[in-house]
Write an enzyme that holds these catalytic residues in place. Structure first.
Site, PDB file in Angstrom:
ATOM      1  N   GLY A  87       5.291   3.301   0.784  1.00 50.69           N
ATOM      2  CA  GLY A  87       6.145   3.868  -0.262  1.00 50.69           C
ATOM      3  C   GLY A  87       5.381   3.921  -1.559  1.00 50.69           C
ATOM      4  O   GLY A  87       4.153   3.818  -1.571  1.00 50.69           O
TER       5      GLY A  87
ATOM      6  N   ASP B 239       4.796   7.175 -10.193  1.00 52.01           N
ATOM      7  CA  ASP B 239       5.728   7.636  -9.156  1.00 52.01           C
ATOM      8  C   ASP B 239       7.141   7.164  -9.486  1.00 52.01           C
ATOM      9  O   ASP B 239       8.108   7.917  -9.353  1.00 52.01           O
ATOM     10  CB  ASP B 239       5.362   7.050  -7.781  1.00 52.01           C
ATOM     11  CG  ASP B 239       4.062   7.610  -7.236  1.00 52.01           C
ATOM     12  OD1 ASP B 239       3.734   8.756  -7.598  1.00 52.01           O
ATOM     13  OD2 ASP B 239       3.384   6.909  -6.479  1.00 52.01           O
TER      14      ASP B 239
ATOM     15  N   SER C 219       0.823  -1.197   0.000  1.00 56.54           N
ATOM     16  CA  SER C 219       0.000   0.000   0.000  1.00 56.54           C
ATOM     17  C   SER C 219       0.858   1.249   0.000  1.00 56.54           C
ATOM     18  O   SER C 219       2.047   1.214   0.294  1.00 56.54           O
ATOM     19  CB  SER C 219      -0.944  -0.001   1.210  1.00 56.54           C
ATOM     20  OG  SER C 219      -0.215   0.376   2.341  1.00 56.54           O
ATOM     21  N   LYS C 220       0.212   2.319  -0.348  1.00 55.83           N
ATOM     22  CA  LYS C 220       0.846   3.629  -0.503  1.00 55.83           C
ATOM     23  C   LYS C 220       1.624   4.015   0.761  1.00 55.83           C
ATOM     24  O   LYS C 220       2.623   4.705   0.697  1.00 55.83           O
ATOM     25  CB  LYS C 220      -0.275   4.631  -0.790  1.00 55.83           C
ATOM     26  CG  LYS C 220       0.174   6.005  -1.163  1.00 55.83           C
ATOM     27  CD  LYS C 220       0.580   6.116  -2.611  1.00 55.83           C
ATOM     28  CE  LYS C 220       1.319   7.411  -2.864  1.00 55.83           C
ATOM     29  NZ  LYS C 220       2.520   7.327  -3.607  1.00 55.83           N
ATOM     30  N   ARG C 221       1.112   3.543   1.901  1.00 61.04           N
ATOM     31  CA  ARG C 221       1.759   3.913   3.162  1.00 61.04           C
ATOM     32  C   ARG C 221       3.227   3.479   3.224  1.00 61.04           C
ATOM     33  O   ARG C 221       4.056   4.129   3.816  1.00 61.04           O
ATOM     34  CB  ARG C 221       0.989   3.334   4.348  1.00 61.04           C
ATOM     35  CG  ARG C 221       0.319   4.412   5.171  1.00 61.04           C
ATOM     36  CD  ARG C 221      -0.578   3.819   6.227  1.00 61.04           C
ATOM     37  NE  ARG C 221      -1.630   3.008   5.624  1.00 61.04           N
ATOM     38  CZ  ARG C 221      -1.967   1.795   6.040  1.00 61.04           C
ATOM     39  NH1 ARG C 221      -1.335   1.234   7.040  1.00 61.04           N
ATOM     40  NH2 ARG C 221      -2.938   1.142   5.461  1.00 61.04           N
TER      41      ARG C 221
END
Ligand code: GLU
Length: 482
Positions: A264, A270, A260-262
């Protein structure tokens, strides 16, 4: 034999998640390995989640990594808005098609209209939760009489259309990687096929489209496994033969949790922005669930097109290892020609008229050490003028400030009088050796004088890149600090 046709069916909800790039790549490579076609279909029926411009950016990013399609929503030479015989390939442009198949299913008794209000459904779920029952539609509207349904429709009551699942028994489904899986039908819900605004859900539209687009193989993420039996029941309700299904294994982070985005970056965009190369991302994604026969781990897209094969796929989760991605990206950076590197590095370099030796020195040093391009601005700073450093950085071990100053003065004189500056490394090392001096006492302050950094490129490479005049200027500046 039916034609082999794989499809990628992304929802344009923003950026491309790495997991979806893996799905895109596996579909592409499996299609190639079976000499089939690859179709792009945009699943944009969830308009609430849609992001403007997302279809174009999705197509662009797939093109950037090198994944191509035989059919899809691309302008064609014939002036049509798509390429292929089964378009349109954007679901929001196919609503009349879904309507036709909904009517057919309703007529067959495979679906029914449900008039339950959102409030009623919420209350029902709360009661189920209080009784520790799974949240499931209680089928209130399943047995409404024809007259009642007609009257409520005529009365403009809002409704959804639900799939009429068998009430009991088991359903066997086959996944190409997992074999046969048995589900109890009683555990499944009469899912919504068409929402109250007439727009189909993913479950309905994807089945209708996979059928109409003659898809022979569905590759999608394992998260779709729970709804797999409902898809198969829908094929059965229509009397259609389902395609083969390949549910690709989950991608977990090193700790075993969901990616998940959390933790990285998870979006391809990105990575692109940070200066990762498409070659590295492709190579990395190929190994997320595919096990090549030997221990080889470097694969170009061309090689994958030849070697990738369904036999190498497994169902156990793939682990996302950022270090491996960095290693692969570094590998491809080092493989690049100097010219290609310089071209890709351009946006990361300061603008201005710099000495070309200096610029190419900075580039050769960065090419040999960076993991991704956005590290360049920090790494090249010393070439374009040393960082503003504190005087104590010049001090090596237990030398005094005065000793360092004397050493730098000696060194400066030595360098100034070198018969051939390009031989600086051998000349200085010989001199230090012959006069019984310790390398660190001279080379540490010299390197700091040239770079202003604690860790950096070595002093001789820096001196050669800077040239004699700049080297002397920087050493003088250091002496003046002391
Ligand atoms: N539209 C679905 C998604 O973006 C695709 C699932 C599938 O491939 O069937 O997750």
């Amino acid at each position: 034999m039916t034609d082999v046709r794989f499809r990628l069916a992304p929802s344009p909800t923003g950026f491309l998640h790495l997991g979806n790039l893996r799905t895109a790549l596996f579909g592409y490579l499996l299609a190639k390995s079976m000499k089939g076609k690859y179709i792009l279909r945009i699943e944009d029926t969830d308009q609430k989640r849609e992001v403007t411009g997302a279809i174009d950016s999705l197509i662009d990013i797939l093109k950037w990594v090198g994944i191509t399609f035989d059919e899809g929503p691309f302008g064609s030479a014939q002036g049509r808005p798509y390429i292929g015989d089964y378009g349109p390939y954007i679901q929001s442009q196919r609503l009349d098609i879904y309507k036709k198949y909904t009517d057919e299913l309703l007529a067959k008794g495979g679906a029914y209209r449900c008039f339950c209000s959102a409030e009623r459904l919420t209350k029902m779920r709360e009661e189920q939760a209080a009784r520790h029952k799974p949240p499931r539609y209680d089928r209130t509207c399943r047995n409404l009489s024809r007259e009642e349904v007609e009257a409520r429709v005529a009365n403009n009551e809002s409704f959804v259309i639900r799939q009429s699942l068998p009430l009991s028994g088991e359903i066997k489904v086959v996944d190409e990687l997992r074999g046969e899986i048995i589900f109890q039908v009683a555990d499944l819900e009469d899912q919504v096929l068409i929402k109250s605004d007439g727009v189909p859900t993913y479950q309905f539209a994807s089945v209708v489209d996979d059928y109409l687009m003659r898809i022979s193989h569905v590759t999608r993420g394992e998260e779709w496994l729970p709804s797999f039996p409902k898809n198969i029941l829908l094929y059965q309700a229509f009397g259609w033969t389902p395609p083969k299904f390949i549910h690709l294994p989950l991608i977990l982070n090193k700790g075993g949790g969901k990616l998940s985005k959390r933790q990285g970056d998870v979006f391809v965009e990105d990575y692109k922005k940070r200066g990762y190369l498409p070659e590295a991302l492709i190579n990395f994604c190929a190994l997320l669930g595919w096990h090549p026969k030997n221990d080889k781990e470097i694969f170009s897209l061309k090689e994958l097109e030849k070697e990738f094969n369904i036999d190498g796929l497994g169902a156990s989760p793939a682990i996302f290892d950022q270090d491996k991605l960095d290693y692969l990206n570094g590998y491809y950076i080092r493989q690049m020609t100097k010219e290609k590197f310089a071209e890709l590095a351009k946006p990361y370099l300061p603008t201005g008229n710099f000495n070309t030796v200096l610029v190419s020195g900075a580039l050769s040093s960065t090419q040999s050490r960076i993991k991704y391009f956005s590290e360049i601005p920090t790494l090249i700073k010393p070439w374009f003028g040393p960082e503003d450093y504190g005087v104590e950085l010049l001090i090596w071990k237990d030398l005094t400030k005065e000793q360092v100053k004397v050493n730098l003065l000696e060194l400066k004189d030595k360098i100034d009088n070198l018969p051939d500056f390009t031989k600086i490394e051998t000349e200085i090392l010989n001199w230090l050796k012959k006069s019984g001096k310790k390398n660190g006492d001279y080379l540490w302050p010299m390197r700091v004088a040239l770079t202003g950094l604690k860790d950096s490129e070595g002093p001789f490479k820096m001196a050669l890149d800077c040239g004699k005049a700049e080297t002397l200027t920087r050493i003088t500046a250091a002496i003046n600090k002391l």
